[in-house]
Design an enzyme around this catalytic site. Sequence first.
Site, PDB file in Angstrom:
ATOM      1  N   HIS A  55     -16.376  11.871  37.427  1.00 52.25           N
ATOM      2  CA  HIS A  55     -16.655  13.215  37.970  1.00 52.25           C
ATOM      3  C   HIS A  55     -16.257  14.248  36.922  1.00 52.25           C
ATOM      4  O   HIS A  55     -15.107  14.692  36.878  1.00 52.25           O
ATOM      5  CB  HIS A  55     -15.879  13.395  39.282  1.00 52.25           C
ATOM      6  N   ASP A 112     -13.347  16.990  36.666  1.00 56.84           N
ATOM      7  CA  ASP A 112     -14.245  18.027  37.196  1.00 56.84           C
ATOM      8  C   ASP A 112     -14.721  18.991  36.097  1.00 56.84           C
ATOM      9  O   ASP A 112     -15.788  18.781  35.526  1.00 56.84           O
ATOM     10  CB  ASP A 112     -13.571  18.783  38.353  1.00 56.84           C
ATOM     11  N   ASP A 113     -13.969  20.071  35.848  1.00 53.88           N
ATOM     12  CA  ASP A 113     -14.340  21.076  34.837  1.00 53.88           C
ATOM     13  C   ASP A 113     -13.132  21.294  33.926  1.00 53.88           C
ATOM     14  O   ASP A 113     -12.472  22.343  33.997  1.00 53.88           O
ATOM     15  CB  ASP A 113     -14.711  22.401  35.524  1.00 53.88           C
ATOM     16  N   HIS A 156     -21.412  15.965  45.929  1.00 55.43           N
ATOM     17  CA  HIS A 156     -20.176  16.669  46.268  1.00 55.43           C
ATOM     18  C   HIS A 156     -20.210  16.920  47.786  1.00 55.43           C
ATOM     19  O   HIS A 156     -21.218  17.420  48.306  1.00 55.43           O
ATOM     20  CB  HIS A 156     -20.105  18.024  45.584  1.00 55.43           C
ATOM     21  N   HIS A 179     -18.321  17.624  34.921  1.00 51.88           N
ATOM     22  CA  HIS A 179     -19.532  18.421  34.692  1.00 51.88           C
ATOM     23  C   HIS A 179     -19.569  18.772  33.210  1.00 51.88           C
ATOM     24  O   HIS A 179     -18.617  19.399  32.723  1.00 51.88           O
ATOM     25  CB  HIS A 179     -19.492  19.707  35.518  1.00 51.88           C
ATOM     26  N   GLU A 233     -15.426  19.300  49.759  1.00 57.51           N
ATOM     27  CA  GLU A 233     -14.532  20.018  48.830  1.00 57.51           C
ATOM     28  C   GLU A 233     -14.147  21.330  49.535  1.00 57.51           C
ATOM     29  O   GLU A 233     -13.026  21.485  49.976  1.00 57.51           O
ATOM     30  CB  GLU A 233     -15.249  20.288  47.498  1.00 57.51           C
TER      31      GLU A 233
HETATM   32  N1  ADE Z   1     -19.751  22.685  39.668  1.00 55.11           N
HETATM   33  C1  ADE Z   1     -18.776  22.644  38.770  1.00 55.11           C
HETATM   34  N2  ADE Z   1     -17.608  22.337  39.355  1.00 55.11           N
HETATM   35  C2  ADE Z   1     -17.866  22.167  40.661  1.00 55.11           C
HETATM   36  C3  ADE Z   1     -17.086  21.836  41.782  1.00 55.11           C
HETATM   37  N3  ADE Z   1     -15.778  21.617  41.685  1.00 55.11           N
HETATM   38  N4  ADE Z   1     -17.704  21.773  42.971  1.00 55.11           N
HETATM   39  C4  ADE Z   1     -19.001  22.022  43.077  1.00 55.11           C
HETATM   40  N5  ADE Z   1     -19.771  22.326  42.058  1.00 55.11           N
HETATM   41  C5  ADE Z   1     -19.218  22.407  40.852  1.00 55.11           C
HETATM   42 ZN    ZN Z   2     -17.452  18.662  40.610  1.00 56.92          ZN
END
Ligand code: ADE
Ligand code: ZN
Length: 332
Positions: free
Chosen positions: A16, A277-278, A196, A18, A199
Amino acid sequence: MPAPAPKPPLPKAELHVHIEGTLEPEAAFAFAGRNGVRLPYASEEELRRACSFTGLQSLLDLQQKLTVVLRTEEDFADLAAGYLDRARAQGVRHAEIFFDPQAHTSRGVPFATVIDGLTRVLDTAQETYGISTRLIMCFLRDESAASALAAFEAARPYLDRITAVGLDSAEAHHPPSKFADVYALARQAGLKCVAHAGEEGPAAYVWEALDILKVDRIDHGVSAMEDERLVARLAEEQVPLTLCPLSNVRLRVVEDLADHPLPAMLKAGLLVTVNSDDPAYFGGYVHDNFTAVRDALGLDEETLRALARNSFRAAFLDEPTREKYLREVAAY
Ligand code: ADE
Ligand code: ZN
């Protein structure tokens, strides 16, 4: 006598991440400079200070401002190379990477530019970085179902480079059921499916992702813990959850890392994995997430090893490769 080399991090798969979320401030300014794009921040420092979030939407707003620097095949190739370089140092042996084609085609960057740039680096990642890779194409859930279908049609000539489809962006008020048609097409085309869910959205969205989109994994799934029947289903079917603990704290999904449901999920028998994630926006790559949960939740070495095993169990790998990676974890 020289000091012994530090032990490398536990071998793991990242499931996971991006790719747009791996754009470090330094790279954002470098790409902006070479593409003649002006960023609304005076310095990397100012941009780092802007990485303070009130929820998912504030992250998405910032990402949208920065994504404009990605224009050429070179940019996407360099973005992927930057991620893999960091991932290698974090013990990543296999990475399944999300990308958001609509975030690029909507501003005039062709689908081919994005995927050719990414795959130029991913295709040689095993030799260059010692990391096997897969690509997961995500649909933006706050765009229309018709836009997702158009994105899928644009991807058709490239499906041999794409392992799965996913669903990301603003979750509230955009249920998985909105994307039933495009997921049906993706499954018909032989792709795996993830989404997703849970969340910022309710447990009901996790049910929809399972029952309507027929996903192979749930990304996040934190709110599933509010629904006992759902927890039993996820445990029974061993549906993997790709958790992102540092993301959950930074986006206020959980108040504090010490409150994260990860231990309760493990206790309930769920197949949970830990991911970043990011990472450029949250200040931590995947191993940083492992050490953060170890410290905040008091996880022991055997639990961390179980999380690493889970990452390979949940990955879209052929069985001999999965076994090879599991042996690496056992030998660590
Ligand atoms: N795009 C980038 N990070 C995300 C996240 N945590 N949840 C949904 N979309 C995303
Ligand atoms: Zn994500």
